[in-house]
Write a protein that holds these residues in place. Structure first.
Motif, PDB file in Angstrom:
ATOM      1  N   GLY A  72      -4.737   1.456   8.759  1.00 58.08           N
ATOM      2  CA  GLY A  72      -5.810   0.700   7.873  1.00 58.08           C
ATOM      3  C   GLY A  72      -7.410   1.349   7.591  1.00 58.08           C
ATOM      4  O   GLY A  72      -7.438   1.969   7.917  1.00 58.08           O
TER       5      GLY A  72
ATOM      6  N   SER B   8      -8.164  -4.301  -0.848  1.00 61.95           N
ATOM      7  CA  SER B   8      -7.198  -5.956  -0.682  1.00 61.95           C
ATOM      8  C   SER B   8      -6.711  -6.003  -1.141  1.00 61.95           C
ATOM      9  O   SER B   8      -4.934  -6.404  -1.545  1.00 61.95           O
ATOM     10  CB  SER B   8      -8.141  -6.745   0.534  1.00 61.95           C
ATOM     11  OG  SER B   8      -8.107  -7.707   0.490  1.00 61.95           O
TER      12      SER B   8
ATOM     13  N   THR C 286      -1.823  -2.701   2.173  1.00 55.21           N
ATOM     14  CA  THR C 286      -3.504  -1.997   3.465  1.00 55.21           C
ATOM     15  C   THR C 286      -3.845  -2.378   4.270  1.00 55.21           C
ATOM     16  O   THR C 286      -4.865  -3.539   3.560  1.00 55.21           O
ATOM     17  CB  THR C 286      -4.559  -1.170   1.939  1.00 55.21           C
ATOM     18  OG1 THR C 286      -3.353   0.176   1.701  1.00 55.21           O
ATOM     19  CG2 THR C 286      -4.840   0.267   2.896  1.00 55.21           C
ATOM     20  N   PRO C 287      -3.698  -2.665   5.339  1.00 55.86           N
ATOM     21  CA  PRO C 287      -4.458  -3.275   6.202  1.00 55.86           C
ATOM     22  C   PRO C 287      -5.927  -3.124   5.937  1.00 55.86           C
ATOM     23  O   PRO C 287      -6.601  -1.877   6.516  1.00 55.86           O
ATOM     24  CB  PRO C 287      -4.201  -3.291   7.623  1.00 55.86           C
ATOM     25  CG  PRO C 287      -2.774  -2.423   7.376  1.00 55.86           C
ATOM     26  CD  PRO C 287      -2.884  -1.218   5.903  1.00 55.86           C
TER      27      PRO C 287
ATOM     28  N   GLU D   1      -7.815  -5.964   8.366  1.00 58.81           N
ATOM     29  CA  GLU D   1      -8.983  -6.449   9.222  1.00 58.81           C
ATOM     30  C   GLU D   1      -9.442  -5.438  10.049  1.00 58.81           C
ATOM     31  O   GLU D   1      -9.927  -6.045  10.739  1.00 58.81           O
ATOM     32  CB  GLU D   1      -7.910  -6.847   9.961  1.00 58.81           C
ATOM     33  CG  GLU D   1      -6.603  -7.949   9.516  1.00 58.81           C
ATOM     34  CD  GLU D   1      -5.725  -7.354   8.180  1.00 58.81           C
ATOM     35  OE1 GLU D   1      -5.074  -5.846   8.559  1.00 58.81           O
ATOM     36  OE2 GLU D   1      -5.202  -7.342   7.214  1.00 58.81           O
TER      37      GLU D   1
END
Ligand SMILES: [Zn+2]
Length: 345
Positions: free
Chosen positions: A218, A273, A279-280, A282
């Motif tokens: 990500g 996001s 697509t991460p 975090e």
């Protein structure tokens, strides 16, 4: 001979004069200055420093300090502002001097627009950055960070040119050439023609972790930690200042850059996001002490576009369609940040 002064009358007159602001020595709350000029106040309770943002310039000040700073450049003497019981009290002469310099906010621009945005594709030439060898159609292929980020950088520049009309959009490199980190930030710093010119710096990289392959994946964005001291004032400005004054000014400017960097980083992450839900994100917006983020005297972020040693990330990064989508999303985030920056103050 004993003179009897009418004390009670004098006291009443003093009280009246105070109430109506007639006494010249009576400092008034800074709110009056803000109302008079339309300026906005940025006050930092921790460092006890303030910046007034006016129609034509900014003024930095510290309570009890007989020197204020116009536009981060010109020092001028003032009757010191007093900070008492949570109120900033401005002596008359200082209020008049500040008002004259700040101008009156009408339709005038209260903040200079963004002058330029520098997109910095990492590595290049003899520095490939991170790389992995993969098999494509039975052939062994070396995928390098320098190629991926140059392609994303060019797409990002073109996308940004379509989204923001004002700022010049520059690439630190447009070909596969080696550049030192210093050359990149010097290029960005050199675009500033006036000390108040706003420039943004966006470095593009691909992440890698020490192990051959990883589950980590990500996007991740870095900005400089606020605890990291750096000189953000232009050298020619800093050279003309007393060290104590320079430190205060530098802190004000540095804090502004840190805040702006976080806001820009968050805007970019939000856009990714939103546009690329697969697509991460975090890993978030984090602090890091990268050279390019530190040495660019401007709000600056470093975007790690994915992990070269994560098989999913790498497969996507090798796809031109994904690189275009990623560039479009980053451009959208920057464009939103530019719009907010230019309209808020
Ligand atoms: Zn890199």
């Amino acid at each position: 001979m004993r003179v009897h002064r009418p004390w009670h009358l004098i006291l009443v007159m003093i009280a009246l004069a105070s109430a109506t602001g007639v006494l010249a020595a009576d400092p008034a709350d800074i709110d009056g200055l803000l109302t008079m000029t339309g300026a906005t106040l940025e006050w930092d309770e921790f460092t006890r420093t303030g910046i007034l943002w006016g129609a034509s310039t900014s003024i930095g000040f510290t309570p009890d300090d007989p020197v204020a700073v116009d536009g981060f450049v010109d020092l001028f003497r003032v009757d010191p502002i007093v900070y008492a019981r949570g109120r900033l009290l401005v002596p008359d002469a200082t209020r008049a001097a500040f008002a004259e310099r700040l101008g009156v906010t009408g339709d005038a621009l209260r903040v200079r627009p963004i002058k330029a945005i520098v997109i910095d594709p990492g590595h290049g030439g003899r520095d490939p950055g991170a790389n992995r060898t993969v098999t494509v159609d039975g052939k062994s292929v070396v995928v390098t960070e320098k190629d991926l980020v140059l392609d994303i950088g060019i797409r990002l520049r073109d996308a940004l040119r379509g989204l923001v009309a004002g700022p010049e959009i520059h690439l630190s490199r447009e070909t596969d050439v080696y550049m030192t980190l210093g050359e990149r930030t010097e290029f960005a710093n050199s675009l500033r023609e006036h000390p108040l010119d706003n420039i943004l710096f966006v470095s593009i990289h691909v992440n890698a972790s020490p192990q051959p392959w990883t589950d980590a994946r990500g996007v991740e964005i870095y900005y400089l930690p606020p605890s990291q001291r750096r000189q953000v004032l232009e050298p020619e400005v800093a050279a003309g200042l007393e060290p104590g004054v320079m430190a205060i000014l530098n802190d004000l400017k540095e804090e502004e850059y840190t805040v702006e960097s976080v806001l820009m980083g968050q805007a970019v992450l939000n856009a990714i996001s939103e546009r690329l839900p697969q697509t991460p994100v975090e890993r978030g917006v984090n602090v890091a002490n990268f050279f390019v983020v530190r040495e660019a005297r401007m709000p600056s972020i470093l975007v790690e576009t994915g992990f070269i040693n994560n098989r999913e990330d790498l497969a996507k990064l090798m796809t031109p369609t994904y690189r275009q989508q990623l560039a479009d999303a980053i451009a959208l985030g920057i464009a939103r940040y530019v719009r907010d920056f230019e309209s808020v103050r």
